[in-house]
Design a protein around this motif. Structure first.
Motif, short mmCIF file in Angstrom:
data_model
loop_
_atom_site.label_atom_id
_atom_site.label_comp_id
_atom_site.label_asym_id
_atom_site.label_seq_id
_atom_site.Cartn_x
_atom_site.Cartn_y
_atom_site.Cartn_z
N LYS A 349 84.20 -17.76 9.76
CA LYS A 349 83.03 -17.21 10.21
C LYS A 349 82.15 -16.16 9.63
O LYS A 349 80.78 -16.33 9.67
CB LYS A 349 83.14 -17.06 11.75
CG LYS A 349 83.64 -18.15 12.64
CD LYS A 349 83.65 -17.66 14.14
CE LYS A 349 84.16 -18.81 15.28
NZ LYS A 349 84.34 -18.22 16.37
N ALA A 350 82.93 -15.05 9.09
CA ALA A 350 82.13 -14.04 8.53
C ALA A 350 81.67 -14.65 7.32
O ALA A 350 80.45 -13.86 6.76
CB ALA A 350 83.04 -13.01 8.24
N ARG A 351 82.12 -15.17 6.39
CA ARG A 351 81.76 -15.83 5.24
C ARG A 351 80.71 -16.81 5.12
O ARG A 351 79.34 -16.52 4.51
CB ARG A 351 82.87 -16.26 4.28
CG ARG A 351 83.68 -15.58 3.80
CD ARG A 351 84.40 -14.56 4.27
NE ARG A 351 85.34 -13.49 3.61
CZ ARG A 351 85.93 -12.78 4.21
NH1 ARG A 351 85.73 -12.28 5.52
NH2 ARG A 351 87.03 -12.05 3.51
N ALA A 352 80.44 -17.51 6.28
CA ALA A 352 79.59 -18.39 6.68
C ALA A 352 78.34 -17.73 7.09
O ALA A 352 77.25 -17.87 6.65
CB ALA A 352 80.22 -19.44 7.58
N LYS A 353 78.59 -16.63 8.05
CA LYS A 353 77.38 -15.90 8.18
C LYS A 353 76.64 -15.07 7.22
O LYS A 353 75.48 -14.88 7.02
CB LYS A 353 77.71 -14.69 9.36
CG LYS A 353 76.69 -14.04 9.90
CD LYS A 353 77.40 -13.09 10.87
CE LYS A 353 76.20 -11.99 11.30
NZ LYS A 353 76.93 -10.96 12.45
N TYR A 354 77.36 -14.65 6.24
CA TYR A 354 77.02 -14.06 5.12
C TYR A 354 76.11 -14.82 4.37
O TYR A 354 75.06 -14.71 3.70
CB TYR A 354 77.96 -13.54 4.32
CG TYR A 354 77.51 -12.49 3.04
CD1 TYR A 354 76.97 -11.11 3.31
CD2 TYR A 354 77.35 -13.18 1.72
CE1 TYR A 354 76.23 -10.61 2.21
CE2 TYR A 354 76.55 -12.46 0.72
CZ TYR A 354 76.27 -11.09 0.79
OH TYR A 354 75.64 -10.58 0.00
N PHE A 355 76.70 -16.15 3.97
CA PHE A 355 76.01 -17.00 3.20
C PHE A 355 74.79 -17.46 3.62
O PHE A 355 73.63 -17.73 3.25
CB PHE A 355 76.81 -18.13 2.69
CG PHE A 355 78.06 -17.89 1.75
CD1 PHE A 355 77.67 -17.53 0.36
CD2 PHE A 355 79.25 -18.35 2.16
CE1 PHE A 355 78.46 -17.15 -0.43
CE2 PHE A 355 80.27 -17.94 1.14
CZ PHE A 355 79.98 -17.49 0.05
N HIS A 356 74.85 -17.67 5.07
CA HIS A 356 73.51 -18.20 5.86
C HIS A 356 72.57 -17.06 5.64
O HIS A 356 71.63 -17.36 5.72
CB HIS A 356 73.97 -18.32 7.25
CG HIS A 356 72.76 -18.60 8.21
ND1 HIS A 356 72.35 -20.09 8.06
CD2 HIS A 356 72.09 -18.11 9.16
CE1 HIS A 356 71.45 -20.06 8.73
NE2 HIS A 356 70.84 -19.02 9.55
N SER A 357 72.69 -15.76 5.71
CA SER A 357 71.87 -14.53 5.88
C SER A 357 71.13 -14.57 4.46
O SER A 357 70.15 -13.94 4.53
CB SER A 357 72.70 -13.17 5.90
OG SER A 357 73.51 -12.93 4.70
N ILE A 358 71.80 -14.82 3.29
CA ILE A 358 71.00 -15.15 2.13
C ILE A 358 70.31 -16.32 1.72
O ILE A 358 69.78 -16.61 0.45
CB ILE A 358 71.76 -14.70 0.89
CG1 ILE A 358 73.15 -15.61 0.80
CG2 ILE A 358 72.39 -13.24 1.21
CD1 ILE A 358 73.97 -15.22 -0.47
N GLY A 359 70.27 -17.43 2.83
CA GLY A 359 69.68 -18.59 2.54
C GLY A 359 70.49 -19.86 2.11
O GLY A 359 69.82 -20.83 1.55
N VAL A 360 71.86 -19.63 1.90
CA VAL A 360 72.56 -20.83 1.38
C VAL A 360 73.04 -21.82 2.67
O VAL A 360 73.02 -21.43 3.61
CB VAL A 360 73.85 -20.37 0.93
CG1 VAL A 360 74.71 -21.27 0.38
CG2 VAL A 360 73.66 -19.35 -0.30
N ASP A 361 72.71 -23.12 2.06
CA ASP A 361 73.29 -24.23 3.00
C ASP A 361 74.69 -24.15 3.08
O ASP A 361 75.58 -24.45 2.21
CB ASP A 361 72.62 -25.51 2.43
CG ASP A 361 72.90 -26.63 3.57
OD1 ASP A 361 73.92 -26.63 3.99
OD2 ASP A 361 72.10 -27.51 3.42
N VAL A 362 75.23 -23.62 4.22
CA VAL A 362 76.70 -23.51 4.33
C VAL A 362 77.51 -24.83 4.30
O VAL A 362 78.39 -24.92 3.56
CB VAL A 362 76.94 -22.44 5.77
CG1 VAL A 362 78.57 -22.82 6.03
CG2 VAL A 362 76.43 -21.12 5.56
N GLY A 363 76.81 -25.83 4.93
CA GLY A 363 77.57 -27.08 4.88
C GLY A 363 77.65 -27.76 3.58
O GLY A 363 78.70 -28.11 3.05
N SER A 364 76.63 -27.52 2.92
CA SER A 364 76.69 -28.10 1.41
C SER A 364 77.71 -27.34 0.57
O SER A 364 78.63 -27.80 -0.26
CB SER A 364 75.32 -28.03 0.64
OG SER A 364 74.38 -28.81 1.39
N LEU A 365 77.68 -26.00 0.78
CA LEU A 365 78.42 -25.19 -0.04
C LEU A 365 80.03 -25.35 0.31
O LEU A 365 80.87 -25.18 -0.53
CB LEU A 365 78.22 -23.58 0.30
CG LEU A 365 78.81 -22.64 -0.50
CD1 LEU A 365 78.35 -22.88 -2.27
CD2 LEU A 365 78.55 -21.28 -0.04
#
Length: 489
Positions: A349-365
Motif C-alpha cells: 500500500k505504501a509503495r502504491a501510494k508513492y507511485f500514485h503520488s508521482i503520477g504512475v499507473d500503479v496497475g500497469s506498473l
C-alpha cells in the motif's frame, strides 16, 4: 477523600493504543527464565501523586519497572501481529503466554533499537516499541510463514523430530545476539552437523542426507543450511522430504532445480502435514489461473510462496486487484515476480501510494515490474525522484520513465545513473529522448553507450537515442551504412 492533584502526576506508561487493548497473560508477569542483559541498567522509578489538601501528602507507588512494562507491550504487539495473520484471539493469546523466552528476545530487540535511551532511564512510548518490533516481526513472517507460531513457542531451540521440524531457531539480531547461551546454540549446531555424516546408529549419514546428495544437493550446501537451521539434520525422508520432492516434480519442476529450491526454503522439508498447507496452497494458486508451467517458474524464483498462509495470499491478491491489476494478468505477474506475495500488505500500500503520488499507473506498473514494489521508499524511490526533479524533469516525465522502465528504480544513483547522466549531457540529445528511452540507464556505459555514440559521431550521421542503443550490432551497422550512402548521395 481529598481531591487528586494532577500537577505533578506523571502518567504510567501502559498500553495507550486501542489496537493493543487485549493483553495476554496475568497482570503480574513471571518469566520462566530470568535473563540478564549486559551493560544495561534499568531504573525502577516510583510514580506518585499528591493526595488531599495542601500539607497532606500520601505517596502511591505504581509498578513502574520499565522492563516489566516493555514485556507487556511486547506481548501486546506480538498478540496483535498474530491476530492480523489470521489467528483467533484465543490462539494468539495462548501462543504468547507459551513464549516467555521469545518475549524476552523481543525486549532485547527493543533495547538494541533504542539503546541510546537507557543510560538515562528514559521510558519508551507504545509507538516507539511498535516501530521497533513490527518490522522485525514482518521479516520473521516472510522467512517462516505459517510456522512462525511454532518458532515463537520453541524459541530459541530447534524442534524435535516429533514436532514439525520446520520450527527452526530465529536468526540473531544484527545489533545484539539472541538472548540465549551461545554455548547451547553452538552445541546444537555441532550435533546437527555431526549427524550429517553419522546418524548415531549405523555410522552412516541419515537416509534423507543420502537421498538429497543423490538428488544433486551438494554436501557443502547441506552443511550451510544445517548451520543456519539445525533441525534440517533431523528431517524424515519418507514422511516429509520425499513427499515434498514428489509434489515439486509433479508440478513440472526440473529435478536439477529442486536442490536450489530446498536450499532456499529448507522449511519445506519440515512440513508435517502437506495436505493442510502445501497442497491447498498449490490448489489455490491453480484456481487463480496459474498453470503448471507458471507455478513451476514462480516456485523456482520464490520457494517461500509455498509456506505463505492462505490468509496472507488472499489479502495480498485482493490488494493487487484493488490496485488495478486485472485478474487475467495475475498469473503472469506471479510468475514474473512471485516475491510480491512475500511483501506485507502495508508495504504494498505504501509503495502504491508513492507511485500514485508521482503520477504512475500503479496497475500497469504491477503488471510490468511487480518486484519494485518491495523497494524502500526513502532509500530508493525518493532519491531517484529528487535526482531527476533537480535536473529539470517534470513529475510527468519521471512517471513516464518509471512506467516505461521500472528497473530504473533499482539502479544505484552514484554507480549507475549519475555517470550515465553526465555522459548523456555530452551527447547532444534533448532530455525528451531520455524520457522516451529510459532504458538507456540499463545499457553498459563503456561497452555500448560510449562506443556506439563515438561511431555515430565519427561517420557524421545522427540517430535518436533509442534507436542508437536498442538495435543489435548487425542492424546498427546496416542503419549506419544506409545513412552514409544517403549522406554521400
Amino acid at each position: 477523600m481529598g481531591h487528586v492533584s494532577t500537577g505533578k502526576m506523571q502518567a504510567f506508561p501502559s498500553i495507550r493504543s486501542s489496537e493493543l487493548s487485549s493483553l495476554p497473560g496475568a497482570a503480574f508477569f513471571r518469566p520462566r527464565t530470568q535473563l540478564t542483559f549486559p551493560n544495561k541498567l534499568f531504573f525502577c522509578r516510583a510514580k506518585y501523586a499528591e493526595l488531599g489538601n495542601a500539607g497532606s501528602h500520601n505517596l502511591i507507588f505504581a509498578p513502574a519497572n520499565p522492563l516489566v512494562t516493555e514485556k507487556e507491550e511486547a506481548k501486546a504487539v506480538l498478540t496483535l501481529f498474530l491476530k492480523k495473520r489470521g489467528l483467533s484471539n484465543a490462539v494468539a493469546t495462548r501462543t504468547v503466554n507459551k513464549s516467555a523466552l521469545f518475549i524476552d528476545h523481543l525486549v532485547s530487540r527493543i533495547h538494541s533499537v533504542h539503546k541510546n535511551r537507557y543510560p538515562g532511564g528514559q521510558e519508551l512510548t507504545t509507538l516507539e516499541i511498535r516501530d521497533a518490533l513490527n518490522p522485525y516481526l514482518e521479516t520473521l513472517y516472510e522467512e517462516f510463514g505459517d510456522i512462525l507460531v511454532d518458532v515463537v513457542e520453541n524459541f530459541p531451540n530447534p524442534a524435535t523430530e516429533e514436532r514439525s521440524t520446520e520450527n527452526l531457531s530465529i536468526p540473531s539480531l544484527e545489533e545484539e545476539p539472541v538472548s540465549a547461551p551461545i554455548t547451547t546454540l553452538n552445541s546444537k549446531k555441532l550435533k546437527a552437523l555431526a549427524r550429517l555424516t553419522d546418524d548415531g546408529l549405523t555410522g552412516k549419514p541419515p537416509p534423507h542426507i543420502i537421498y538429497l546428495t543423490a538428488l544433486g544437493m551438494e554436501i557443502e550446501v547441506i552443511n550451510e543450511v544445517t548451520s543456519k537451521f539445525p533441525s534440517f539434520a533431523y528431517n524424515s525422508l519418507d514422511r516429509k522430504i520425499k513427499p515434498v520432492v514428489e509434489v515439486l516434480l509433479d508440478l513440472g519442476i526440473p529435478k536439477s532445480d529442486i536442490p536450489t529450491i530446498l536450499s532456499k526454503r529448507p522449511h519445506l522439508c519440515g512440513i508435517r502435514r502437506m495436505e493442510k498447507l502445501l497442497i491447498p496452497t498449490i490448489t489455490y494458486l491453480k484456481n487463480l489461473g496459474m498453470d503448471k508451467k507458471q507455478l513451476s517458474k514462480a516456485i523456482c524464483r520464490f520457494p517461500a510462496l509455498l509456506t505463505c498462509s492462505r490468509q496472507k495470499l488472499e489479502s495480498t491478491i485482493d490488494l493487487l486487484y484493488e490496485l488495478g491489476l486485472p485478474a487475467e494478468n495475475l498469473g503472469k505477474v506471479l510468475t514474473r515476480g512471485p516475491q510480491i506475495l512475500g511483501y506485507s500488505v502495508e508495504t504494498l500500500k505504501a509503495r502504491a501510494k508513492y507511485f500514485h503520488s508521482i503520477g504512475v499507473d500503479v496497475g500497469s506498473l504491477l503488471y510490468s515490474y511487480p518486484t519494485i514494489f518491495g523497494l524502500n521508499i526513502e532509500t530508493h524511490l525518493k532519491p531517484l525522484t529528487e535526482f531527476f526533479l533537480e535536473r529539470g524533469f517534470s513529475p510527468a516525465d519521471i512517471a513516464s520513465m518509471i512506467s516505461r522502465f521500472g528497473s530504473l528504480c533499482t539502479f544505484s544513483l552514484s554507480k549507475n545513473i549519475m555517470p550515465k547522466w553526465e555522459f548523456f549531457l555530452t551527447m547532444g540529445y534533448p532530455k525528451s529522448d531520455l524520457v522516451r528511452y529510459p532504458q538507456c540507464f540499463g545499457c553498459s556505459l563503456e561497452l555500448r553507450i560510449k562506443p556506439r555514440h563515438a561511431i555515430m559521431r565519427e561517420i557524421g550521421v545522427t540517430m535518436s537515442l533509442g534507436r542508437l542503443l536498442s538495435v543489435s550490432d548487425g542492424n546498427l551497422n546496416e542503419i549506419l551504412k544506409r545513412k552514409m550512402e544517403k549522406h554521400v548521395g
